[in-house]
Scaffold this active site. Structure first.
Site, PDB file in Angstrom:
ATOM      1  CG  ASP A 295      -4.918  -0.949   1.094  1.00 24.93           C
ATOM      2  OD1 ASP A 295      -5.062  -1.936   1.841  1.00 24.93           O
ATOM      3  OD2 ASP A 295      -4.817  -1.036  -0.131  1.00 24.93           O
TER       4      ASP A 295
ATOM      5  CB  SER B 297      -0.947   0.026   1.197  1.00 28.84           C
ATOM      6  OG  SER B 297      -1.944  -0.872   0.972  1.00 28.84           O
TER       7      SER B 297
HETATM    8  C1  GLA Z   1      -6.065  -3.852  -2.077  1.00 29.76           C
HETATM    9  C2  GLA Z   1      -7.153  -2.826  -1.793  1.00 29.76           C
HETATM   10  C3  GLA Z   1      -7.799  -3.055  -0.427  1.00 29.76           C
HETATM   11  C4  GLA Z   1      -8.221  -4.511  -0.250  1.00 29.76           C
HETATM   12  C5  GLA Z   1      -7.106  -5.454  -0.661  1.00 29.76           C
HETATM   13  C6  GLA Z   1      -7.551  -6.891  -0.664  1.00 29.76           C
HETATM   14  O1  GLA Z   1      -4.999  -3.679  -1.202  1.00 29.76           O
HETATM   15  O2  GLA Z   1      -6.631  -1.530  -1.857  1.00 29.76           O
HETATM   16  O3  GLA Z   1      -8.883  -2.194  -0.255  1.00 29.76           O
HETATM   17  O4  GLA Z   1      -9.404  -4.780  -0.951  1.00 29.76           O
HETATM   18  O5  GLA Z   1      -6.575  -5.158  -1.942  1.00 29.76           O
HETATM   19  O6  GLA Z   1      -7.897  -7.282   0.607  1.00 29.76           O
END
Ligand code: GLA
Length: 385
Positions: free
Chosen positions: A169, A123
């Protein structure tokens, strides 16, 4: 430390003492692809992240990326999405939302850099969004709450980065707490910090170093598939508004009406939500063995039912499974590449890494990276002693 680099670059460019912000990346212990289904997640902010230096400016606004050695002057009054540089869109979306709330930004300078590997599923984009909105909120005393900033950050990801992500995230990057994970109910946004007391065990990320191009298109497809499931199930059970409201029995009762792929997607989400609830009880009891088993089960579901894994991730999880000293392993984040998270005995890390890196290279001809991660605090002002 990157904070110092950002600070010295800022002083060199703008001859001013900046406000320093750190915004972390995140891991997710369990609860994948449940956030946009109104379910449960169990993430933690980590010690790696994105660092920002900010100060007000007289004439112009400038945002400088240390990593790309590139600067950009946004149009504060009209921050439309741009084709290049791509990184600036995360910030333009934030400016759009600050304007949309009728808040006023004056000129500022900003330098940022990070120590998060991009494309690793940690993230970095949420960290960029959260750090930027947090910094502007501090600098101009906008009076935004943490929850408002989380929603602004998520909006930017949806509309300027084009990924219809859930809230996990941005929530993790903003709300993380040192030495803690937390369990978040993505429907009510209530959350509970969980002390991460892992004894002799530690959290190790193994990075496949691949990011398959499918990731963002398939992510949005999964969202639609879940919605399709909800529409069909709600014909039978009127109270169902999201997969969070679906029990295993309800899902079985609708099996004949659901296309096989949609059934599989729903089955994974329903099971994963239950796993998060049970895993939080495991953690509170200190039962890491039970917790680790759920990590493996979650990975199997992500790979077979939800189909967001890939050969490289599956292989790293298989390597982990062969090690008695690894209690659990799974892919984290959206999938199609990025990292596996391993709950491993600290005495076995070196040995495991030597053999896993060699085996992974042998099979795919790609280097595997690794990071030991510690849960860290959320987006905050950094002070130097
Ligand atoms: C990405 C998205 C999150 C979540 C994950 C899977 O990181 O940004 O919001 O959905 O995938 O859990």
């Amino acid at each position: 430390m990157a904070d110092h680099t950002v600070k010295s670059k800022f002083k060199e460019l703008y001859q001013a003492e900046p406000l320093l912000i750190h915004a972390p990346g995140r891991i997710n212990l369990i609860g994948e692809h449940t956030d946009y289904n109104n379910g449960f997640v169990m993430p933690a902010a980590i010690h790696m992240g994105v660092q920002f230096a900010f100060a007000k400016a007289e004439k112009n606004t400038s945002i400088y990326s240390l990593k790309y050695n590139q600067s950009y002057t946004p149009n504060l009054a009209n921050p439309v999405k741009v084709a290049q540089p791509v990184w600036v869109n995360y910030f333009l979306g934030i400016i759009n939302q600050i304007n949309a709330r009728g808040l006023k930004l004056d000129n500022f300078n900003c330098v940022f850099d990070g120590d998060l590997p991009t494309g690793a599923g940690l993230s970095s984009s949420a960290a960029m969004e959260c750090g930027f909105v947090f910094g502007l909120n501090e600098l101009f005393q906008l009076g935004l709450t943490q929850l408002e900033m989380i929603h602004i950050a998520q909006w930017s990801e949806h509309n300027y980065a084009g990924v219809k992500c859930g809230i996990m995230d941005q929530f993790s990057s903003m709300m993380g707490k040192d030495k803690h994970a937390f369990m978040l109910d993505c429907r009510s946004l209530e959350f509970e910090y969980l002390p991460l007391d892992l004894g002799d065990y530690t959290l190790l990320l193994c990075d496949t170093n691949v990011k398959h191009s499918l990731s963002s298109s398939e992510y949005n497809t999964r969202r639609k598939e879940c919605q399709q499931g909800v529409t069909i199930i709600s014909h039978e059970f009127a109270k169902v508004k999201s997969l969070r409201d679906v029990t295993p029995a309800m899902l079985e009762a609708c099996k004949e009406k659901l296309p096989a792929i949609i059934y599989n997607r729903c089955k994974f989400v329903v099971e994963e939500n239950n796993r998060v609830v049970e895993a939080s009880a495991d953690l509170k009891r200190g039962d890491l063995v039970a917790f680790g088993k759920k990590m493996y089960a979650a990975h199997a579901g992500l790979s077979k039912l939800y189909e967001v894994s890939c050969a490289e991730l599956d292989y790293l999880v298989e390597l982990a499974k062969a090690e008695p000293e690894i209690l659990g392993a799974r892919m984290i984040g959206g999938g199609f590449g990025g990292c596996t998270l391993n709950l491993i005995h600290q005495n076995s890390i070196e040995r495991f890494l030597v053999s896993a890196k060699a085996a992974y290279y042998n099979k795919f001809g790609i280097e595997m990276n690794s990071y030991r991660v510690k849960p860290g605090k959320g987006t905050s002002v950094v002070s130097f002693g």
